[in-house]
Enzyme design. Structure first.
Site, mmCIF file in Angstrom:
data_model
loop_
_atom_site.group_PDB
_atom_site.id
_atom_site.type_symbol
_atom_site.label_atom_id
_atom_site.label_comp_id
_atom_site.label_asym_id
_atom_site.label_seq_id
_atom_site.Cartn_x
_atom_site.Cartn_y
_atom_site.Cartn_z
ATOM 1 C CB THR A 165 2.678 -27.452 1.720
ATOM 2 O OG1 THR A 165 3.536 -28.242 2.889
ATOM 3 C CG2 THR A 165 2.428 -26.094 2.041
ATOM 4 N N GLY B 281 1.198 -30.805 -3.887
ATOM 5 C CA GLY B 281 0.693 -29.958 -5.158
ATOM 6 C C GLY B 281 1.679 -29.533 -6.075
ATOM 7 C CB ALA B 282 2.431 -29.296 -9.084
ATOM 8 N N GLY C 188 4.552 -22.066 -4.630
ATOM 9 C CA GLY C 188 3.483 -20.915 -4.362
ATOM 10 C C GLY C 188 3.022 -20.615 -2.823
ATOM 11 N N GLY C 189 3.181 -21.866 -2.240
ATOM 12 C CA GLY C 189 3.019 -21.683 -0.709
ATOM 13 C C GLY C 189 4.143 -21.506 0.293
ATOM 14 C CD GLU D 255 6.026 -27.835 -1.145
ATOM 15 O OE1 GLU D 255 4.860 -27.615 -0.982
ATOM 16 O OE2 GLU D 255 6.729 -27.228 -2.164
ATOM 17 C CE LYS E 5 -2.497 -24.837 -9.390
ATOM 18 N NZ LYS E 5 -2.262 -25.642 -8.415
HETATM 19 C C1 5RP Z 1 3.705 -25.059 -2.009
HETATM 20 C C2 5RP Z 1 3.533 -25.512 -2.832
HETATM 21 C C3 5RP Z 1 2.031 -25.927 -3.247
HETATM 22 O O1 5RP Z 1 2.067 -27.535 -3.503
HETATM 23 C C4 5RP Z 1 1.642 -25.356 -4.525
HETATM 24 O O2 5RP Z 1 1.594 -24.155 -4.363
HETATM 25 C C5 5RP Z 1 0.339 -25.603 -5.050
HETATM 26 O O3 5RP Z 1 -0.650 -25.224 -4.095
HETATM 27 P P1 5RP Z 1 -2.223 -25.423 -4.183
HETATM 28 O O4 5RP Z 1 -2.546 -26.813 -4.330
HETATM 29 O O5 5RP Z 1 -2.866 -24.780 -3.320
HETATM 30 O O6 5RP Z 1 -2.540 -24.616 -5.577
HETATM 31 O O7 5RP Z 1 4.390 -25.822 -3.848
HETATM 32 O O8 5RP Z 1 4.954 -24.560 -1.605
#
Ligand code: 5RP
Length: 230
Positions: free
Chosen positions: A28, A84-85, A98-99, A105, A123
């Site tokens: 996500t 992602g991270a 963050g999402g 996840e 990151k």
């Molecule tokens: C969602 C997450 C995402 O993987 C993380 O926030 C990274 O998001 P982005 O690729 O938009 O920076 O952990 O819960």
């Protein structure tokens, strides 16, 4: 090169790792969305895979691309999960969430034989904690849980109070109907001990520390995609 171009590069590199017949965990966030779109293009070209999503948002994207989605209950083991991270620290210790999708996840990551994280170079950090650590909490009585989280944080010399994540004046609810508290830790000196202490706190559903889970990180730089290992 913009960050979006870098995210697209790692998304495409990760999509190229998927093989016919695999069951694939779909992460996500904005970087994972580039992966899903690149994988969707391969599916449209004939790749046969089954997928498990880590969020409603990603499931909707994958469905719009004609990808076959399974419930995690029906998937058995997942061959490869790509996600992602928010921070990538030493040993590929991660902060995620963050999402607001950290619980689903982590469930999908732990059901996967291989987990790969994808991110742009911003990151990568020397120590986790500059990004506020997301903690998913049961909505019922969440303020009392937040007080107990603050007590746990104090044991780790983290003085910042957990902040309820709010959007448009309302608490952000996760796909599971929980709320999120974010903690600006600064530096997390003992990630494993903090992870265990948070997990042991009644009312905490999950935290965003992903430790010993990522087997590989694809990191986009101005010079191309780097591969990092624990
Ligand atoms: C969602 C997450 C995402 O993987 C993380 O926030 C990274 O998001 P982005 O690729 O938009 O920076 O952990 O819960």
């Amino acid at each position: 090169m913009s960050l979006d171009v870098q995210k697209q590069a790692v998304g495409e590199a990760a999509a190229a790792m998927v093989e016919d017949g695999m069951c694939v965990g779909l992460g996500t966030g904005s970087t994972a969305a580039f992966f899903v779109k690149a994988l969707g293009a391969r599916v449209a070209a004939g790749l046969k895979i089954r997928c498990v999503s880590t969020s409603v948002a990603t499931a909707e994207l994958a469905a719009s691309l004609g990808m076959t989605l399974l419930d995690l209950n029906d998937a058995g083991r997942i061959d490869l999960c790509v996600d992602g991270a928010d921070e990538i620290g030493p040993g590929l210790a991660l902060i995620k969430g963050g999402g607001a999708a950290l619980l689903r996840e982590k469930l999908v990551w732990e059901a996967s034989d291989r987990c790969v994280t994808i991110a742009d170079h911003t990151k990568v950090v020397k120590a986790l904690g500059a990004f506020a650590l997301p903690i998913e909490v049961v909505a019922f009585g969440h303020k009392t849980t937040a007080n107990r989280i603050a007590d746990v944080l104090a044991e780790f010399d983290i003085g910042m109070a957990p902040r309820l994540r709010v959007k448009d004046g309302q608490p952000v609810l996760t796909d599971g109907g929980n709320v999120i508290y974010d903690v600006a830790c600064g530096v997390i000196a003992e990630p494993s001990a903090l992870a265990a202490a948070l997990k042991a706190t009644t009312g905490v559903v999950e935290h965003g520390l992903f430790l010993d889970l990522a087997e590989e990180a694809l990191v986009a730089t101005l010079d191309g995609v780097e591969r990092h290992y624990p």
